[in-house]
Design a protein around this motif. Structure first.
Motif, PDB file in Angstrom:
ATOM      1  N   ILE A   1       0.854  -1.185   0.000  1.00 61.96           N
ATOM      2  CA  ILE A   1       0.000   0.000   0.000  1.00 61.96           C
ATOM      3  C   ILE A   1       0.890   1.236   0.000  1.00 61.96           C
ATOM      4  O   ILE A   1       2.098   1.146   0.205  1.00 61.96           O
ATOM      5  N   THR A   2       0.299   2.405  -0.236  1.00 59.55           N
ATOM      6  CA  THR A   2       1.081   3.631  -0.297  1.00 59.55           C
ATOM      7  C   THR A   2       1.364   4.162   1.101  1.00 59.55           C
ATOM      8  O   THR A   2       0.687   3.803   2.070  1.00 59.55           O
ATOM      9  N   LEU A   3       2.364   5.048   1.195  1.00 64.39           N
ATOM     10  CA  LEU A   3       2.682   5.675   2.482  1.00 64.39           C
ATOM     11  C   LEU A   3       1.497   6.463   3.018  1.00 64.39           C
ATOM     12  O   LEU A   3       1.226   6.449   4.223  1.00 64.39           O
ATOM     13  N   SER A   4       0.801   7.163   2.133  1.00 61.91           N
ATOM     14  CA  SER A   4      -0.353   7.952   2.580  1.00 61.91           C
ATOM     15  C   SER A   4      -1.446   7.044   3.141  1.00 61.91           C
ATOM     16  O   SER A   4      -2.126   7.405   4.119  1.00 61.91           O
ATOM     17  N   THR A   5      -1.597   5.861   2.562  1.00 61.08           N
ATOM     18  CA  THR A   5      -2.586   4.913   3.075  1.00 61.08           C
ATOM     19  C   THR A   5      -2.168   4.391   4.444  1.00 61.08           C
ATOM     20  O   THR A   5      -3.003   4.227   5.344  1.00 61.08           O
ATOM     21  N   VAL A   6      -0.864   4.146   4.616  1.00 61.85           N
ATOM     22  CA  VAL A   6      -0.358   3.728   5.929  1.00 61.85           C
ATOM     23  C   VAL A   6      -0.694   4.789   6.968  1.00 61.85           C
ATOM     24  O   VAL A   6      -1.199   4.481   8.058  1.00 61.85           O
ATOM     25  N   LYS A   7      -0.426   6.044   6.641  1.00 60.86           N
ATOM     26  CA  LYS A   7      -0.687   7.129   7.588  1.00 60.86           C
ATOM     27  C   LYS A   7      -2.172   7.246   7.905  1.00 60.86           C
ATOM     28  O   LYS A   7      -2.561   7.535   9.047  1.00 60.86           O
ATOM     29  N   THR A   8      -3.009   7.014   6.907  1.00 63.20           N
ATOM     30  CA  THR A   8      -4.457   7.057   7.135  1.00 63.20           C
ATOM     31  C   THR A   8      -4.882   5.969   8.113  1.00 63.20           C
ATOM     32  O   THR A   8      -5.665   6.212   9.040  1.00 63.20           O
ATOM     33  N   HIS A   9      -4.352   4.766   7.913  1.00 64.61           N
ATOM     34  CA  HIS A   9      -4.695   3.665   8.827  1.00 64.61           C
ATOM     35  C   HIS A   9      -4.172   3.922  10.234  1.00 64.61           C
ATOM     36  O   HIS A   9      -4.847   3.616  11.228  1.00 64.61           O
ATOM     37  N   LEU A  10      -2.959   4.487  10.339  1.00 65.30           N
ATOM     38  CA  LEU A  10      -2.409   4.795  11.660  1.00 65.30           C
ATOM     39  C   LEU A  10      -3.273   5.826  12.381  1.00 65.30           C
ATOM     40  O   LEU A  10      -3.534   5.707  13.585  1.00 65.30           O
ATOM     41  N   ALA A  11      -3.710   6.844  11.651  1.00 63.35           N
ATOM     42  CA  ALA A  11      -4.572   7.869  12.252  1.00 63.35           C
ATOM     43  C   ALA A  11      -5.885   7.253  12.736  1.00 63.35           C
ATOM     44  O   ALA A  11      -6.382   7.580  13.826  1.00 63.35           O
ATOM     45  N   SER A  12      -6.431   6.349  11.940  1.00 60.84           N
ATOM     46  CA  SER A  12      -7.674   5.685  12.326  1.00 60.84           C
ATOM     47  C   SER A  12      -7.470   4.806  13.555  1.00 60.84           C
ATOM     48  O   SER A  12      -8.302   4.784  14.471  1.00 60.84           O
ATOM     49  N   LEU A  13      -6.338   4.095  13.596  1.00 64.05           N
ATOM     50  CA  LEU A  13      -6.041   3.260  14.758  1.00 64.05           C
ATOM     51  C   LEU A  13      -5.912   4.100  16.025  1.00 64.05           C
ATOM     52  O   LEU A  13      -6.419   3.724  17.094  1.00 64.05           O
ATOM     53  N   MET A  14      -5.218   5.225  15.928  1.00 64.30           N
ATOM     54  CA  MET A  14      -5.069   6.092  17.102  1.00 64.30           C
ATOM     55  C   MET A  14      -6.425   6.552  17.621  1.00 64.30           C
ATOM     56  O   MET A  14      -6.671   6.582  18.830  1.00 64.30           O
ATOM     57  N   THR A  15      -7.312   6.898  16.700  1.00 64.72           N
ATOM     58  CA  THR A  15      -8.646   7.348  17.093  1.00 64.72           C
ATOM     59  C   THR A  15      -9.443   6.222  17.745  1.00 64.72           C
ATOM     60  O   THR A  15     -10.028   6.393  18.821  1.00 64.72           O
ATOM     61  N   LYS A  16      -9.449   5.075  17.114  1.00 60.20           N
ATOM     62  CA  LYS A  16     -10.245   3.950  17.617  1.00 60.20           C
ATOM     63  C   LYS A  16      -9.708   3.380  18.928  1.00 60.20           C
ATOM     64  O   LYS A  16     -10.474   2.913  19.775  1.00 60.20           O
ATOM     65  N   LEU A  17      -8.382   3.399  19.077  1.00 56.59           N
ATOM     66  CA  LEU A  17      -7.770   2.822  20.284  1.00 56.59           C
ATOM     67  C   LEU A  17      -7.613   3.842  21.408  1.00 56.59           C
ATOM     68  O   LEU A  17      -7.264   3.481  22.535  1.00 56.59           O
ATOM     69  N   GLY A  18      -7.807   5.117  21.085  1.00 57.41           N
ATOM     70  CA  GLY A  18      -7.655   6.157  22.096  1.00 57.41           C
ATOM     71  C   GLY A  18      -6.224   6.353  22.542  1.00 57.41           C
ATOM     72  O   GLY A  18      -5.948   6.586  23.714  1.00 57.41           O
ATOM     73  N   VAL A  19      -5.285   6.252  21.569  1.00 58.71           N
ATOM     74  CA  VAL A  19      -3.873   6.420  21.889  1.00 58.71           C
ATOM     75  C   VAL A  19      -3.317   7.612  21.118  1.00 58.71           C
ATOM     76  O   VAL A  19      -3.963   8.151  20.223  1.00 58.71           O
ATOM     77  N   ARG A  20      -2.063   8.015  21.472  1.00 58.51           N
ATOM     78  CA  ARG A  20      -1.512   9.257  20.935  1.00 58.51           C
ATOM     79  C   ARG A  20      -0.510   9.065  19.809  1.00 58.51           C
ATOM     80  O   ARG A  20      -0.254   9.987  19.043  1.00 58.51           O
TER      81      ARG A  20
END
Length: 218
Positions: free
Chosen positions: A183-202
């Motif tokens: 996947i692309t780097l931008s897609t990785v960053k999108t998934h990381l942002a979503s994970l942070m939101t869903k998991l409540g982490v920073r």
């Protein structure tokens, strides 16, 4: 944009070396230096640098306590802190991460990795020296102050988010994740942002700790 950095280390030669390495990079500028932890806190609060680069062993106030004051839980406007030390000791890493640090490096990490850590912290990400990442994250999770099951995600994770979660727990960088998952780097960053939101982490360090804690509970 130029990343403004504050350096804190009780050794003048170390500060000079760090300043030279960072100022040689086009997008980084050292705006202040401190010789002890209390001076570092005072300067950080007045200068508001984009990233603080703190040694651990310093007079008056150590780097972990200085990090807690500037970036710990409950700080209204936390600053980004990267901890750099000569000592590869688990207790230092535990303390730095619990205090809110966004990065942990050894002083022999080299100019390239130091620059990466500064840029990652400025971007709201986190970087730990690759030679200690997985061991430290696993040890951190195993020695967590709380034995409670990690909080469930606010929303179910998608299959791709689970894939990204697993790679982060292994200590992979964004580019390595992109290559492995095709996947692309931008897609990785999108998934990381979503994970942070869903998991409540920073940051990605806390993502990895969450993943390892969940694995331990299964």
């Amino acid at each position: 944009m130029t990343i403004r950095v504050l350096i804190a280390d009780d050794q003048e030669l170390v500060r000079a070396g760090l300043r030279m390495i960072l100022n040689a990079q086009d997008d980084i500028e050292v705006i202040g230096e401190a010789a002890d932890g209390q001076e570092a806190v005072d300067l950080a609060q007045s200068l508001r640098p984009d990233v603080c680069l703190f040694d651990i062993r310093m007079p008056r106030l150590d780097g972990i306590e200085a990090t807690r004051i500037l970036a710990g839980a409950g700080v209204a406007k936390p600053l980004a802190v990267v901890v750099i030390t000569t000592f590869d000791l688990d207790e230092y890493v535990y303390g730095a991460l619990r205090a809110g640090a966004r990065g942990f490096l050894l002083k022999d990490a080299g100019a390239a990795l130091l620059g990466q850590a500064i840029r990652a912290a400025a971007a709201g990400d986190a970087l730990i020296a690759p030679n200690v990442t997985v061991r430290l994250l696993e040890s951190f999770a195993a020695h967590s102050e709380s034995d409670a099951v990690p909080a469930a995600p606010t929303e179910p994770l998608t299959a791709r988010e689970e894939d990204v979660l697993a790679t982060v727990a292994r200590g992979l960088s964004n580019s390595e994740i992109a290559g492995e998952l095709h996947i692309t780097l931008s897609t990785v960053k999108t998934h990381l942002a979503s994970l942070m939101t869903k998991l409540g982490v920073r940051n990605r360090v806390e993502i990895a700790i969450w993943a390892l804690a969940r694995r331990r509970e299964r």
